[in-house]
Structures are given as C-alpha cells and as structure tokens.
Design a protein around this motif. Structure first.
Motif, PDB file in Angstrom:
ATOM      1  N   GLY A 258      35.399  48.761  53.870  1.00  0.00           N
ATOM      2  CA  GLY A 258      34.525  49.873  53.587  1.00  0.00           C
ATOM      3  C   GLY A 258      34.862  51.145  54.477  1.00  0.00           C
ATOM      4  N   PHE A 259      36.022  51.245  54.706  1.00  0.00           N
ATOM      5  CA  PHE A 259      36.676  52.109  55.659  1.00  0.00           C
ATOM      6  C   PHE A 259      35.716  52.319  56.982  1.00  0.00           C
ATOM      7  N   ASP A 260      35.335  51.500  57.569  1.00  0.00           N
ATOM      8  CA  ASP A 260      34.313  51.420  58.637  1.00  0.00           C
ATOM      9  C   ASP A 260      34.737  50.383  59.849  1.00  0.00           C
ATOM     10  N   ARG A 261      35.915  49.705  59.591  1.00  0.00           N
ATOM     11  CA  ARG A 261      36.372  48.701  60.489  1.00  0.00           C
ATOM     12  C   ARG A 261      35.453  47.762  60.683  1.00  0.00           C
ATOM     13  N   LYS A 262      34.647  47.340  59.610  1.00  0.00           N
ATOM     14  CA  LYS A 262      33.636  46.123  59.793  1.00  0.00           C
ATOM     15  C   LYS A 262      34.310  45.439  58.542  1.00  0.00           C
ATOM     16  N   ASP A 263      33.917  44.032  58.843  1.00  0.00           N
ATOM     17  CA  ASP A 263      34.438  42.868  57.776  1.00  0.00           C
ATOM     18  C   ASP A 263      35.977  43.074  57.603  1.00  0.00           C
ATOM     19  N   THR A 264      36.964  43.296  58.457  1.00  0.00           N
ATOM     20  CA  THR A 264      38.189  43.508  58.191  1.00  0.00           C
ATOM     21  C   THR A 264      39.160  42.186  58.183  1.00  0.00           C
ATOM     22  N   VAL A 265      40.146  42.259  57.220  1.00  0.00           N
ATOM     23  CA  VAL A 265      41.111  41.107  57.524  1.00  0.00           C
ATOM     24  C   VAL A 265      42.201  41.630  57.658  1.00  0.00           C
TER      25      VAL A 265
ATOM     26  N   GLY B 123      39.048  43.772  46.406  1.00  0.00           N
ATOM     27  CA  GLY B 123      38.387  44.632  45.726  1.00  0.00           C
ATOM     28  C   GLY B 123      37.460  44.082  44.717  1.00  0.00           C
ATOM     29  N   GLU B 124      37.435  43.019  44.216  1.00  0.00           N
ATOM     30  CA  GLU B 124      36.493  42.220  43.257  1.00  0.00           C
ATOM     31  C   GLU B 124      35.292  41.908  44.175  1.00  0.00           C
ATOM     32  N   LYS B 125      35.544  41.290  45.437  1.00  0.00           N
ATOM     33  CA  LYS B 125      34.331  41.129  46.080  1.00  0.00           C
ATOM     34  C   LYS B 125      33.678  42.202  46.715  1.00  0.00           C
ATOM     35  N   LYS B 126      34.355  43.536  47.095  1.00  0.00           N
ATOM     36  CA  LYS B 126      33.505  44.534  47.489  1.00  0.00           C
ATOM     37  C   LYS B 126      32.824  45.134  45.911  1.00  0.00           C
TER      38      LYS B 126
ATOM     39  N   ASP C 243      38.280  50.032  39.859  1.00  0.00           N
ATOM     40  CA  ASP C 243      37.378  51.458  40.356  1.00  0.00           C
ATOM     41  C   ASP C 243      37.089  51.326  41.804  1.00  0.00           C
ATOM     42  N   THR C 244      37.458  50.305  42.440  1.00  0.00           N
ATOM     43  CA  THR C 244      37.141  50.195  43.894  1.00  0.00           C
ATOM     44  C   THR C 244      38.071  50.500  44.712  1.00  0.00           C
ATOM     45  N   HIS C 245      37.748  51.114  45.860  1.00  0.00           N
ATOM     46  CA  HIS C 245      38.726  51.703  46.787  1.00  0.00           C
ATOM     47  C   HIS C 245      38.530  50.868  48.218  1.00  0.00           C
ATOM     48  N   LEU C 246      39.489  50.579  48.962  1.00  0.00           N
ATOM     49  CA  LEU C 246      39.651  49.880  50.255  1.00  0.00           C
ATOM     50  C   LEU C 246      40.503  50.516  51.413  1.00  0.00           C
ATOM     51  N   GLY C 247      40.278  50.455  52.467  1.00  0.00           N
ATOM     52  CA  GLY C 247      41.131  51.259  53.370  1.00  0.00           C
ATOM     53  C   GLY C 247      42.121  50.185  53.947  1.00  0.00           C
ATOM     54  N   LEU C 248      43.465  50.758  54.132  1.00  0.00           N
ATOM     55  CA  LEU C 248      44.597  50.048  54.722  1.00  0.00           C
ATOM     56  C   LEU C 248      44.801  50.694  56.013  1.00  0.00           C
ATOM     57  N   ASP C 249      45.417  49.911  56.809  1.00  0.00           N
ATOM     58  CA  ASP C 249      46.088  50.354  57.973  1.00  0.00           C
ATOM     59  C   ASP C 249      47.339  49.499  58.617  1.00  0.00           C
ATOM     60  N   VAL C 250      48.273  49.983  58.913  1.00  0.00           N
ATOM     61  CA  VAL C 250      49.373  49.644  59.612  1.00  0.00           C
ATOM     62  C   VAL C 250      49.463  49.729  60.935  1.00  0.00           C
ATOM     63  N   GLN C 251      49.506  49.145  62.057  1.00  0.00           N
ATOM     64  CA  GLN C 251      49.529  49.555  63.251  1.00  0.00           C
ATOM     65  C   GLN C 251      50.381  48.679  64.275  1.00  0.00           C
ATOM     66  N   ILE C 252      50.502  49.147  65.227  1.00  0.00           N
ATOM     67  CA  ILE C 252      51.539  48.330  66.338  1.00  0.00           C
ATOM     68  C   ILE C 252      50.504  47.184  66.851  1.00  0.00           C
ATOM     69  N   VAL C 253      51.129  46.065  67.053  1.00  0.00           N
ATOM     70  CA  VAL C 253      50.159  45.111  67.678  1.00  0.00           C
ATOM     71  C   VAL C 253      50.456  44.688  69.103  1.00  0.00           C
ATOM     72  N   GLY C 254      49.658  44.950  70.009  1.00  0.00           N
ATOM     73  CA  GLY C 254      49.735  44.833  71.506  1.00  0.00           C
ATOM     74  C   GLY C 254      50.177  46.129  72.010  1.00  0.00           C
TER      75      GLY C 254
END
Length: 269
Positions: free
Chosen positions: A186-193, A218-221, A145-156
């Motif tokens: 958190g969809f807030d760019r904090k605590d990202t991995v 997801g379990e941690k959130k 039941d937990t949502h997490l943001g994902l982002d795939v972007q260019i490096v550099g």
C-alpha cells in the motif's frame, strides 16, 4: 457481422475489465466489477493464492542475478540516464553539487537487485520501475493493473555521512553490506513482507522466490481492493440515502410551515 472477440483470460493483478473513453457509455454496457467474494479463477489465475505462488515460482524458474547494468530493464533506464548525466557533468567540472547518487559499490548492488527482479517479473508479463528523489531509490512493482511499493535498504546499523543535509550510508561501505528488500503493497509501510541477506544466502539467490511472492501480492491486493471498493460504494449509498432523507424531512417541514402560514392568512382574511 462478425462476433466480437472474446476477452483474454484475466492475469494476476488485472481488473478483468477494459477501460474506454466515457463517450462510449451510451453504446457500450458498463460491466460490473468482480464480486469481492470471487470466484477469481481464470485460465491464468488459480482460485487459491498458494496455488498461484507455486504456479508462478515454477514458471519463473531459475533466475540468474544481474552482474552488471549493461542491459537494464526499461524501468531503470531513466534513472541510469540521470546518473550518467551527473557523471558526465562531474567529468567536465572540478566540482559539482549534483554528483551521481549510486556510484558506490552498495548503490550499484541495490540497482542490480532491482534490475534482476524487474527482469524476472517481465518474464511473467509484469513490470516495475524506479526513480531517484533526494538521493533515495523509489521503486514499485506493477502486477497487471496493480501497483506495489518496493524498497531495498541496509539491514542494521552502519556508518553514515551527511550529504546536502541528509544522512546517507558511507560511500565506502562494501557491496557485501547486508541488505533487505521490502514489499510494501500500500506504499504506507503497513502489511509489509521482506527478504534479506542471511549468512551465505544473499538476496540475489532469492529473486525467483521474491518475484513469485510479489505476483501473489499483486493479486491479493487486487482482491482486497474489490472488497474495499464495495465497502466504499456502500458507505456512499448510505450517505446518499441519508442526504435524501434529510432533504425529504426539510421539504416536509417547509410544507407544514407553508400550511400554517396559509391558515394564518385565511384567519386574518
């Protein structure tokens, strides 16, 4: 009368509680949330997150990255249909401002990475989806039941072009352009991995590891959310008590004023 069925064991990221219509509140007891200090273990979730990671990584096993988008995960279907509609319009007209957004080699690779990840998550009963907005991919993982943001972007640094007022990666950038996948709980760019292409090790070879880490995320959130909910409830309790005390003080002041007024009227009489 048969006994009610037992609840299934809680999966990672799940609330562990069933939601029903408010009309049933008179006949069904309201279950209290799980305590923020645990225990969290179920038949499907170990108490410790490092054990959960090892369990999920083993269960996911080897993942073959998607080479095409011919069999997309359901979370990408609408985005790909939108792309096809743009493609069809382009074929009908000499010019259109609404061109496909991800028909470049790099754009297609970003979608294939998300597709591989969503399929790996679905193998463990979880989900993910993505949509396009202003030419960007907005994606999320759904763990229980937990949502997490994902982002795939260019490096550099990379070449860009201006399209419809936005700076976008140049359409001729090769698919080998380094990419990073970021988990944004958190969809807030904090605590990202994040994970990224490095040397000969591409994101496509890390899908199993990323999927396992997202499930743990997801379990941690979920667990952190329990603590935040308790803290929020305590703040609300304190605020409610503060308002009650202020109301009592106001009533006492009014009572004393009434007594003084009554005494004054008696003296005048």
């Amino acid at each position: 009368m048969p006994a009610p069925p037992k609840a299934p064991p809680r999966r990672p990221g799940e609330l562990g509680r069933a939601s029903v219509d408010a009309r049933f509140k008179k006949v069904l007891p309201i279950a209290s949330p799980l305590p923020s200090n645990g225990p969290f273990a179920s038949a499907l979730v170990p108490e410790h997150l490092n054990e959960l990671h090892a369990q999920e990584l083993k269960a996911i096993g080897k993942v073959s990255a998607s080479q095409t988008l011919d069999r997309p995960h359901k979370g990408l279907v609408q985005l790909l249909k939108q792309e096809q509609r743009r493609r069809d319009k382009n074929a009908e007209r000499e010019w259109t401002w609404d061109e496909p957004k991800f028909d470049t080699p790099l754009g297609k690779r970003r979608l294939r990475i998300l597709n591989s990840l969503f399929l790996a998550l679905s193998k463990r009963g979880h989900d993910g989806d993505a949509y396009e907005h202003d030419g960007e991919i907005h994606a999320r993982a759904i763990i229980g039941d937990t949502h997490l943001g994902l982002d795939v972007q260019i490096v550099g640094s990379h070449r860009t072009v201006r399209q419809q007022g936005y700076l976008r990666p140049a359409p001729d950038l090769p698919a080998s352009t380094p990419l990073a996948l970021r988990l944004d709980p958190g969809f807030d760019r904090k605590d990202t991995v994040s994970w990224q292409d490095d040397g000969d090790s591409k994101l496509e070879s890390k899908i199993a590891e990323i999927a396992a880490a997202i499930i743990v995320g997801g379990e941690k959130k979920f667990r952190l959310g329990l603590r935040e909910a308790e803290e929020r409830a305590e703040r609300e309790r304190i605020e409610k008590e503060k308002r009650r005390q202020e109301r009592l003080a106001q009533l006492n002041r009014q009572r004393l004023q009434n007594l003084r007024t009554s005494g004054e009227l008696l003296r005048q009489a």
